[in-house]
Design a protein around this motif. Sequence first.
Motif, short mmCIF file in Angstrom:
data_model
loop_
_atom_site.label_atom_id
_atom_site.label_comp_id
_atom_site.label_asym_id
_atom_site.label_seq_id
_atom_site.Cartn_x
_atom_site.Cartn_y
_atom_site.Cartn_z
N ARG A 1 0.73 -1.21 -0.06
CA ARG A 1 0.05 0.11 -0.09
C ARG A 1 0.93 1.42 -0.06
NH1 ARG A 1 -5.10 0.07 3.46
NH2 ARG A 1 -5.66 -1.33 1.62
N PRO A 2 1.88 1.44 0.79
CA PRO A 2 2.69 2.55 0.73
C PRO A 2 3.36 2.72 -0.55
CG PRO A 2 2.97 1.67 2.78
CD PRO A 2 2.02 0.69 2.06
N LEU A 3 3.61 1.52 -1.14
CA LEU A 3 4.22 1.63 -2.56
C LEU A 3 3.73 2.31 -3.41
CD1 LEU A 3 6.26 -1.72 -2.71
CD2 LEU A 3 7.28 0.48 -2.54
N VAL A 4 2.34 1.87 -3.42
CA VAL A 4 1.17 2.39 -4.47
C VAL A 4 0.90 4.21 -4.03
CG1 VAL A 4 -1.01 2.38 -5.36
CG2 VAL A 4 0.37 0.27 -4.98
N ILE A 5 0.94 4.15 -2.82
CA ILE A 5 0.47 5.70 -2.50
C ILE A 5 1.45 6.53 -2.78
CG2 ILE A 5 0.06 7.14 -0.45
CD1 ILE A 5 -1.56 4.77 0.68
N THR A 6 2.83 5.96 -2.49
CA THR A 6 3.90 6.64 -3.02
C THR A 6 4.00 6.93 -4.51
OG1 THR A 6 5.24 6.24 -1.18
CG2 THR A 6 6.56 7.15 -2.93
N GLY A 7 3.41 6.20 -5.29
CA GLY A 7 3.49 6.05 -6.86
C GLY A 7 2.52 7.04 -7.18
N LEU A 8 1.50 7.24 -6.48
CA LEU A 8 0.53 8.10 -6.85
C LEU A 8 1.11 9.62 -6.63
CD1 LEU A 8 -2.78 6.51 -5.47
CD2 LEU A 8 -2.19 6.86 -7.87
N LEU A 9 1.73 9.67 -5.42
CA LEU A 9 2.33 11.09 -4.98
C LEU A 9 3.33 11.49 -6.25
CD1 LEU A 9 3.22 13.34 -3.04
CD2 LEU A 9 4.54 11.56 -2.10
N LEU A 10 4.11 10.41 -7.01
CA LEU A 10 5.16 10.77 -7.78
C LEU A 10 4.42 11.07 -9.09
CD1 LEU A 10 7.82 8.04 -6.90
CD2 LEU A 10 7.75 10.48 -6.26
N LEU A 11 3.30 10.96 -9.40
CA LEU A 11 2.56 11.29 -10.71
C LEU A 11 2.56 12.95 -10.54
CD1 LEU A 11 -0.43 8.88 -10.90
CD2 LEU A 11 1.68 8.99 -12.27
N PHE A 12 2.50 13.44 -9.50
CA PHE A 12 2.65 14.82 -9.34
C PHE A 12 4.03 15.50 -9.84
CE2 PHE A 12 3.78 18.49 -6.56
CZ PHE A 12 2.87 19.43 -7.25
N TYR A 13 4.89 14.67 -9.19
CA TYR A 13 6.52 15.06 -9.44
C TYR A 13 6.61 14.77 -11.01
CZ TYR A 13 7.43 16.01 -4.68
OH TYR A 13 7.25 16.53 -3.35
#
Length: 111
Positions: free
Chosen positions: A57-69
């Motif tokens: 779950r944290p891997l996927v949530i961080t992936g969603l955050l990285l879409l912004f970057y």
Amino acid sequence: MIQLSLCRWSLIGLIIIQLMWFGFMVPMDTPARLAALGVSTVPLLIALPLIWSLQPRPLVITGLLLLFYFSIGISEAWANPDARLPAVFQVAMVLAYFTGLATIRRQRSSN
């Protein structure tokens, strides 16, 4: 395990890029530089210990955050010639993270 280290190292690389980009490379006055540095670095620093826990779950949530970057890196590389190099590195780090995330998912589904 190589894929997890790819996710970890790409996130660390992204933090380093943010520190260099907004800490040294951008000619701004001090309050604006500190605000940009805080807004761009703090979410990554919060996500870093979550990635080390190796939970899906944290891997996927961080992936969603990285879409912004990713979107900021693409827009800066396209529009700002002075920031093209750090923006391309930022996009490369995000793509490396997603490559690691995709290979983790592929390995878990085949087992």
